[in-house]
Structure formats: C-alpha cells, structure tokens
Scaffold this active site. Structure first.
Site, PDB file in Angstrom:
ATOM      1  N   CYS A  68       4.609  -7.049 -23.208  1.00  0.00           N
ATOM      2  CA  CYS A  68       5.232  -5.860 -23.352  1.00  0.00           C
ATOM      3  C   CYS A  68       6.437  -5.890 -22.730  1.00  0.00           C
ATOM      4  O   CYS A  68       7.496  -4.692 -22.206  1.00  0.00           O
ATOM      5  CB  CYS A  68       4.847  -5.267 -24.075  1.00  0.00           C
ATOM      6  SG  CYS A  68       4.650  -3.870 -23.796  1.00  0.00           S
ATOM      7  N   HIS A 112       5.784  -8.058  -0.850  1.00  0.00           N
ATOM      8  CA  HIS A 112       5.079  -8.728  -2.246  1.00  0.00           C
ATOM      9  C   HIS A 112       4.856  -7.544  -3.122  1.00  0.00           C
ATOM     10  O   HIS A 112       3.935  -7.433  -4.340  1.00  0.00           O
ATOM     11  CB  HIS A 112       3.888  -8.852  -1.621  1.00  0.00           C
ATOM     12  CG  HIS A 112       4.609  -9.855  -0.698  1.00  0.00           C
ATOM     13  ND1 HIS A 112       3.279 -10.146   0.469  1.00  0.00           N
ATOM     14  CD2 HIS A 112       5.407 -11.090  -0.715  1.00  0.00           C
ATOM     15  CE1 HIS A 112       4.156 -11.482   1.088  1.00  0.00           C
ATOM     16  NE2 HIS A 112       5.159 -12.047   0.871  1.00  0.00           N
ATOM     17  N   ASP A 163       0.593  -0.762  -0.132  1.00  0.00           N
ATOM     18  CA  ASP A 163       0.102   0.021  -0.059  1.00  0.00           C
ATOM     19  C   ASP A 163       0.897   1.443   0.042  1.00  0.00           C
ATOM     20  O   ASP A 163       0.313   2.895   0.143  1.00  0.00           O
ATOM     21  CB  ASP A 163      -0.740   0.156   1.503  1.00  0.00           C
ATOM     22  CG  ASP A 163      -0.627  -0.586   2.537  1.00  0.00           C
ATOM     23  OD1 ASP A 163       1.189  -0.608   2.583  1.00  0.00           O
ATOM     24  OD2 ASP A 163      -1.089  -0.774   3.761  1.00  0.00           O
TER      25      ASP A 163
HETATM   26  P1  OAD Z   1      -2.811 -11.280   7.635  1.00  0.00           P
HETATM   27  O1  OAD Z   1      -3.985 -10.647   7.476  1.00  0.00           O
HETATM   28  O2  OAD Z   1      -2.543 -12.620   7.078  1.00  0.00           O
HETATM   29  O3  OAD Z   1      -2.080 -11.215   9.682  1.00  0.00           O
HETATM   30  C1  OAD Z   1      -2.837  -9.523   9.720  1.00  0.00           C
HETATM   31  C2  OAD Z   1      -2.124  -9.825  11.307  1.00  0.00           C
HETATM   32  O4  OAD Z   1      -2.963  -8.292  11.059  1.00  0.00           O
HETATM   33  C3  OAD Z   1      -2.880 -11.146  11.967  1.00  0.00           C
HETATM   34  O5  OAD Z   1      -2.327 -11.627  12.705  1.00  0.00           O
HETATM   35  C4  OAD Z   1      -4.060 -10.099  12.995  1.00  0.00           C
HETATM   36  O6  OAD Z   1      -4.415 -10.376  14.385  1.00  0.00           O
HETATM   37  C5  OAD Z   1      -2.717  -8.358  13.184  1.00  0.00           C
HETATM   38  N1  OAD Z   1      -3.138  -7.370  13.197  1.00  0.00           N
HETATM   39  C6  OAD Z   1      -5.193  -6.982  13.143  1.00  0.00           C
HETATM   40  N2  OAD Z   1      -5.334  -5.796  12.966  1.00  0.00           N
HETATM   41  C7  OAD Z   1      -4.336  -5.799  14.361  1.00  0.00           C
HETATM   42  C8  OAD Z   1      -4.321  -4.233  14.658  1.00  0.00           C
HETATM   43  N3  OAD Z   1      -4.738  -2.898  14.075  1.00  0.00           N
HETATM   44  N4  OAD Z   1      -2.865  -3.445  15.280  1.00  0.00           N
HETATM   45  C9  OAD Z   1      -1.779  -4.693  15.311  1.00  0.00           C
HETATM   46  N5  OAD Z   1      -1.802  -5.889  14.363  1.00  0.00           N
HETATM   47  C10 OAD Z   1      -3.213  -6.490  14.077  1.00  0.00           C
HETATM   48  O7  OAD Z   1      -1.771 -10.450   6.772  1.00  0.00           O
HETATM   49  P2  OAD Z   1      -0.143 -11.184   6.389  1.00  0.00           P
HETATM   50  O8  OAD Z   1       0.343 -11.570   7.597  1.00  0.00           O
HETATM   51  O9  OAD Z   1       0.443  -9.493   6.153  1.00  0.00           O
HETATM   52  O10 OAD Z   1       0.377 -11.614   0.276  1.00  0.00           O
HETATM   53  O11 OAD Z   1      -0.240 -11.511   5.363  1.00  0.00           O
HETATM   54  C11 OAD Z   1       1.127 -12.153   4.921  1.00  0.00           C
HETATM   55  C12 OAD Z   1       0.392 -12.636   2.756  1.00  0.00           C
HETATM   56  O12 OAD Z   1      -0.799 -12.944   2.707  1.00  0.00           O
HETATM   57  C13 OAD Z   1       0.171 -10.350   2.555  1.00  0.00           C
HETATM   58  O13 OAD Z   1       1.009 -10.313   2.222  1.00  0.00           O
HETATM   59  C14 OAD Z   1      -0.416 -11.109   1.401  1.00  0.00           C
HETATM   60  C15 OAD Z   1      -1.214 -12.391   1.726  1.00  0.00           C
HETATM   61  O14 OAD Z   1      -1.686 -13.499   1.196  1.00  0.00           O
HETATM   62  C16 OAD Z   1       0.436 -11.597  -1.179  1.00  0.00           C
HETATM   63  O15 OAD Z   1      -0.785 -10.832  -1.598  1.00  0.00           O
HETATM   64  C17 OAD Z   1       0.756 -12.585  -1.471  1.00  0.00           C
END
Ligand code: OAD
Length: 252
Positions: free
Chosen positions: A130, A119, A104
C-alpha cells in the site's frame, strides 16, 4: 607542512560551491561497517542475497532481520569528526551540498543542512503493497513470519536496492551539485557503484577541482586531481582547521 596541495587549498578558499560526495568510509569511524573493505558487509554476504527486491520477496525474514541489525547499529552510532567537519564547511563556504551514498542519516545528525541521499535511508520503512509508512520492520532472524503492515503487505526499508532506480529528485540534485561546484571532495567511497561514481567525473568534466580522502586509492584515483590518503575523521578536521586559520589570517 600541509597534507593538502596548494592548488586544492586555493580552489577551496575561493570556492562558492563545494560538493562533498560521501561513502561508507565517512561513517566507518562511527562504527558503521563499510561494504567492500576486507571486513565489510559484502565480504560476509552477497548483495544479491540481501539488497535486492528479489532477495526480499524470496526470504523476507532474512532480509528484514539483516536490516533490523543495521538499523540498530545506526541508531546506536554517533556522528564522527568527519561528519561534524563536513557540517562545519557550511560556515566557511557559501554553498555546500552533501551527496551521500550512506543511509545512516549521520550527516543530518551532525548538522549538515543540504544533504542529498542517493541511496535513500535506513530509518524510514514502508509497505510494498500500500506504500504507507510503517513504524518498524524489526524482526528476529528466527521469526517464522516477516514484519507486515496493517494491510498485510511486507515492510521494507526506504533504501535503494540493487536493480532499483535512484529517486529522480535525488539524482537530479546530485547531478546539479556535481556540475555546478567549484570543488568536489569525495570521502570514503570506493567509487565502484554507479551512478554515484560518475558524479566526481562529471564534476571534473565541468572544471571542478576533484579530490578524494580515503585510506587507499580507488577506482577514480587516476581520473581526479588529487588523492589524500588517511582516515576521514582525521583529514576533514585538519582541513577545517586550515580553512579557519586562513580565514582568520584574511580577516586581520
Ligand atoms: P565501499 O565499502 O565500497 O567503500 C568504502 C571506502 O571507504 C573504501 O574505499 C575504503 O578504502 C574507504 N574507507 C574505509 N574506512 C575509511 C576511513 N576511516 N576513512 C576514509 N576512507 C575509509 O562503500 P561505498 O563506496 O559507500 O549501496 O559503497 C557504495 C555503495 O555500495 C553503498 O551505498 C551500498 C553498497 O552496495 C547500496 O546498498 C545500494
């Protein structure tokens, strides 16, 4: 009383290099949806239908329109106190590397200057035929034709999809940051996606103090030094305040 352990604060105050690994939870308080939370993106659709090259080729309008909505959400969002505090770490620690799984650009917009995007990002788009940069992949879910480049090729977002390899440059930089840092702070990631999830373990294996800030425990909680439960937009500003107070005390 501090929410942070004395060992974490000691290691942080004497750190030369801090690596911050962020996931979707870091941007949640900017209104950007996470993936694996109960209301997350993958609770509504499957990654195999939206975030893979096969899915894109099978149904480009569906994938482009889903990404159009995400791009609009990101462009309409602002960095939250977590992003701002991560950027502020640069005033307090000699070297800070932000390794983000987020696409983002909110760390850049908050002022972080050393960001590794594991990512890719949602803002840039390119033609799969292209390779040229394209201005937009905006398409309506009801469109009959997908968005195309002037050459006729399909336009895709510059993100890494499932089944694709990460940019070598980005991954090498992330491995370097994980293996050389004194402290690694993992913010808002479920640590379920590889290879990103291996980075805190690599940091720990190299002697770094590894802590996570999350609203719940994660896949790596029992393999790292500490978990601080709470929202990223609350915990990071608290940490920066403690660091600023400590550096003021040190200066007197
Ligand atoms: P996830 O959605 O798997 O995990 C989000 C984490 O943020 C969880 O552990 C929640 O508990 C935590 N969370 C939510 N709100 C929060 C807050 N306000 N403060 C602190 N923690 C909070 O997301 P990612 O770990 O980023 O990849 O997922 C990794 C990858 O999976 C992403 O980059 C994406 C996805 O598929 C691709 O698209 C390649």
């Amino acid at each position: 009383m501090s929410l942070f352990t004395p060992e974490f604060l000691d290691r942080l105050f004497s750190a030369d290099h801090v690596t911050v690994l962020t996931g979707a939870g870091a941007s949640a308080e900017s209104g950007i949806a996470t993936f694996r939370d109960p209301d997350g993106l993958w609770s509504k659709s499957s990654p195999a239908e939206l975030a893979s090259y096969d899915a894109f080729v099978r149904n480009p309008v569906r994938v482009q329109s889903w990404y159009s909505a995400r791009i609009r959400a990101v462009l309409g969002a602002d960095p939250n106190p977590c992003h701002v505090s991560v950027a502020a770490l640069e005033e307090l620690v000699p070297t800070v590397t932000v390794v983000t799984q987020n696409v983002d650009r909110l760390h850049h917009r908050a002022g972080s200057t050393n960001v590794v995007e594991l990512h890719g990002n949602l803002i840039d788009t390119y033609c799969v035929t292209c390779g040229e940069t394209c201005t937009t992949l905006e398409v309506d879910p009801d469109a009959s034709e997908p968005a195309k480049c002037v050459c006729g090729g399909l336009v895709r977002p510059a993100v890494v999809w499932f089944g694709e390899t990460l940019s070598r440059t980005a991954f090498d930089a992330a491995v370097m940051a994980a293996s050389r840092c004194d402290v690694c702070i993992c913010i808002g990631t479920s640590a379920e996606v590889q290879p990103a999830a291996s980075l805190p373990i690599l940091a720990s294996d190299h002697g770094s103090y590894v802590v996570e800030f999350n609203v719940r425990e994660t896949a790596i909680s029992d393999r790292i030094d500490a978990t601080v439960l709470g929202r990223a937009g609350t915990l990071m500003p608290l940490l920066i305040n403690e660091m600023r107070e400590q550096s003021n005390v040190g200066a007197h």
